[in-house]
Design an enzyme around this catalytic site. Structure first.
Site: not given
Ligand code: QUE
Length: 351
Positions: A67, A115, A138, A146
């Site tokens: 997400g 996600g 997460e 989730d």
């Molecule tokens: C754990 C996570 C997420 C994460 C890094 C974690 C996650 C997530 C992102 C993410 C990565 C790149 C993006 C962004 C979000 O990183 O759920 O907007 O550009 O979405 O260690 O759960």
């Protein structure tokens, strides 16, 4: 200047195709994307010209990294409605995919986390590729696995789901096939052929036609690295508490077990405890009840400390040194865990 749409939709033959299109952000899901996907899946469900739906990610790095938790983080600081709407609508979308009456095929090459797993695991087929890197990470950002993790993780073989969700372990294609997270492995060079063959197929035959294409293009993903650790995972992650699991890992004496314990020492203590409870409860619930439970958990995390700190440390300041509060497992008492499962009254997720 025209702005690139965040999701692309097209139809080839009877195959409807979704392309997640934020390649610079690893196709992380925004609320706008969730809404566009929901609307289009609802209309394709009623559209007799659509025989199956396929989802893929644009660019050469990711299917979907999760997400857009950075945007949720800003909303949490500034008091926006995104902290409620994002999880509400994302989980509703996960449920729609789970219940979808037409074959739903996800090409999960490259990064597929959080996600992104929610967009693929609930469909009929997950096709891994050469660079599949799948994880539920997460607990590293003060959240919990989730998007229905409480439903699918306890249903993986043995204690694989507990191991994956507490450590955030990254699975390669062969590991995904080994655990049943992926239904097929198709060499990445053949993923375009999957689309072409499905587009040319008579999809009125339903699943049989899709399965014929996927099995014809399937290859050997090689040896699963985690296969050798399956029995260790089942033995060492069997404990009923996070403390018992860490104690077993420390007592084992082997390198692999020590590495797992070292990883757990960096994760949010609160996240680990609520995750174990989520999987325990989820093992006996249907997906609807799990998503309702996870919505309660998500809202509790928005009001707590560790999500804010986790996103700061991993995605905003990127110092990767979160200061969790409470900082130790023993300080995470039962009342704090229980708070994450408390009813929300008027604000419950409803279907
Ligand atoms: C754990 C996570 C997420 C994460 C890094 C974690 C996650 C997530 C992102 C993410 C990565 C790149 C993006 C962004 C979000 O990183 O759920 O907007 O550009 O979405 O260690 O759960």
């Amino acid at each position: 200047m025209t702005e690139e749409p965040e999701v692309l939709f097209e139809q080839r033959g009877a195959l409807a195709i979704i392309t997640l299109n934020r390649p610079k952000a690893l196709n992380a899901l925004t609320l706008g994307m969730v809404r566009a996907l929901q609307e289009r899946l609802d209309s394709w469900a009623e559209d007799a010209s659509v025989g199956a739906v396929l989802i893929q990610g644009a660019g050469d790095k990711a299917f979907c990294a999760g997400g857009d938790v950075r945007a949720v983080w800003y909303a949490a600081r500034e008091g926006g409605s995104l902290t409620r709407e994002f999880f509400y609508e994302e989980y509703t979308l996960n449920r729609t995919i789970h219940r979808y009456a037409k074959p739903f095929i996800a090409l999960i090459d490259k990064v597929c986390m959080g996600g992104g797993v929610g967009l693929s695991i609930h469909g009929s087929y997950r096709v891994a590729g050469d660079r599949t890197l799948l994880a539920m990470p997460e607990t590293a950002i003060g959240l919990f696995p989730d998007v229905g993790g409480g439903w699918f993780l306890p249903r993986l073989p043995g204690r694989a789901g507990v191991w994956m969700s507490l450590t955030g372990a990254r699975l390669a294609a062969a590991d995904c096939v080994e655990l049943g997270v992926a239904t097929h492995y198709v060499p990445s060079a053949q993923h375009e052929a999957v689309i072409e063959r499905l587009a040319a197929a008579d999809l009125s035959a339903g699943k049989a036609a899709v399965e014929r294409v996927l099995s014809e293009l399937s290859g050997d993903p090689g040896t699963s690295e985690i296969k050798a650790y399956r029995s260790d995972i089942d033995r060492l992650f069997a404990g009923g508490t996070v403390e018992a699991i860490i104690e077993a890992l420390r007592a084992d004496g082997g390198d692999w077990a020590r590495q797992q314990a070292d990883i757990l020492d960096t994760r949010s203590p609160t996240s680990m405890k609520i995750t174990l409870e989520q999987l325990r409860r989820g093992s006996e619930l249907d997906l609807d009840a799990v998503l309702q439970m996870e919505y309660r958990m998500s809202q509790a995390c928005m009001e707590g400390h560790d999500f804010h700190e986790g996103i700061r440390a991993v995605l905003v300041d990127k110092d990767h040194k979160p200061q969790w509060k409470p900082a130790t497992l023993e300080e995470v008492d039962e009342a704090l865990v229980e708070r994450h499962f408390a009813p929300l009254g008027e604000r419950e997720l409803r279907f």
